[in-house]
Design a protein around this motif. Structure first.
Motif, PDB file in Angstrom:
ATOM      1  N   TYR A   1      34.926  34.369  37.257  1.00 32.66           N
ATOM      2  CA  TYR A   1      33.522  34.054  37.524  1.00 32.66           C
ATOM      3  C   TYR A   1      33.172  34.361  38.986  1.00 32.66           C
ATOM      4  CZ  TYR A   1      29.190  31.444  37.977  1.00 32.66           C
ATOM      5  OH  TYR A   1      27.897  31.089  38.235  1.00 32.66           O
ATOM      6  N   GLN A   2      34.062  34.017  39.904  1.00 28.65           N
ATOM      7  CA  GLN A   2      33.830  34.323  41.315  1.00 28.65           C
ATOM      8  C   GLN A   2      33.735  35.824  41.542  1.00 28.65           C
ATOM      9  OE1 GLN A   2      37.128  32.446  43.253  1.00 28.65           O
ATOM     10  NE2 GLN A   2      36.142  30.438  43.331  1.00 28.65           N
ATOM     11  N   MET A   3      34.574  36.586  40.864  1.00 27.88           N
ATOM     12  CA  MET A   3      34.522  38.038  40.985  1.00 27.88           C
ATOM     13  C   MET A   3      33.198  38.575  40.457  1.00 27.88           C
ATOM     14  SD  MET A   3      38.350  39.013  39.723  1.00 27.88           S
ATOM     15  CE  MET A   3      37.833  40.651  39.310  1.00 27.88           C
TER      16      MET A   3
ATOM     17  N   ARG B   1      38.906  46.286  47.343  1.00 30.48           N
ATOM     18  CA  ARG B   1      40.349  46.029  47.213  1.00 30.48           C
ATOM     19  C   ARG B   1      40.628  44.553  46.981  1.00 30.48           C
ATOM     20  NH1 ARG B   1      42.314  49.363  52.248  1.00 30.48           N
ATOM     21  NH2 ARG B   1      41.959  51.459  51.460  1.00 30.48           N
ATOM     22  N   ALA B   2      39.894  43.694  47.693  1.00 26.71           N
ATOM     23  CA  ALA B   2      40.093  42.251  47.524  1.00 26.71           C
ATOM     24  C   ALA B   2      39.737  41.817  46.108  1.00 26.71           C
ATOM     25  CB  ALA B   2      39.267  41.481  48.547  1.00 26.71           C
ATOM     26  N   LEU B   3      38.630  42.348  45.579  1.00 30.06           N
ATOM     27  CA  LEU B   3      38.252  42.002  44.212  1.00 30.06           C
ATOM     28  C   LEU B   3      39.251  42.552  43.197  1.00 30.06           C
ATOM     29  CD1 LEU B   3      34.375  42.344  44.171  1.00 30.06           C
ATOM     30  CD2 LEU B   3      35.732  40.267  43.939  1.00 30.06           C
ATOM     31  N   ALA B   4      39.749  43.745  43.442  1.00 25.99           N
ATOM     32  CA  ALA B   4      40.752  44.325  42.542  1.00 25.99           C
ATOM     33  C   ALA B   4      42.025  43.483  42.553  1.00 25.99           C
ATOM     34  CB  ALA B   4      41.061  45.761  42.944  1.00 25.99           C
ATOM     35  N   ARG B   5      42.425  43.027  43.738  1.00 28.47           N
ATOM     36  CA  ARG B   5      43.618  42.177  43.849  1.00 28.47           C
ATOM     37  C   ARG B   5      43.415  40.863  43.104  1.00 28.47           C
ATOM     38  NH1 ARG B   5      44.605  42.903  48.936  1.00 28.47           N
ATOM     39  NH2 ARG B   5      43.102  41.366  49.631  1.00 28.47           N
TER      40      ARG B   5
END
Length: 77
Positions: free
Chosen positions: A63-65, A7-11
């Motif tokens: 890039y962080q994702m 969820r955090a990555l999707a956000r």
């Protein structure tokens, strides 16, 4: 990867996408409005640099994702 991390990555992805879309819309609007309002060319350069800064920020977030997903895949092995 846990559901909370997903969820955090999707956000983060939605935020980066929104920043890219809004940046391009504002940049295009200012490219049209600048000459129509008679603004000096230095303002166009200011808007260009602001757009570049926003797009650079979005690239860093993407890039962080990518790194987080890659690390997650390696941890699952």
């Amino acid at each position: 990867m846990s559901e909370a991390e997903d969820r955090a990555l999707a956000r983060k992805g939605r935020t980066a996408g929104l920043v890219i879309a809004v940046t391009m819309c504002l940049w295009l609007a200012m490219q049209w409005a600048g000459p129509a309002l008679g603004l000096p060319g230095r303002y166009a350069l200011l808007f260009d640099f602001a757009a570049l800064a926003a797009l650079f920020w979005a690239m860093v977030v993407i890039y962080q994702m990518w790194q987080a997903r890659r690390a997650s895949r390696e941890n699952q092995r």
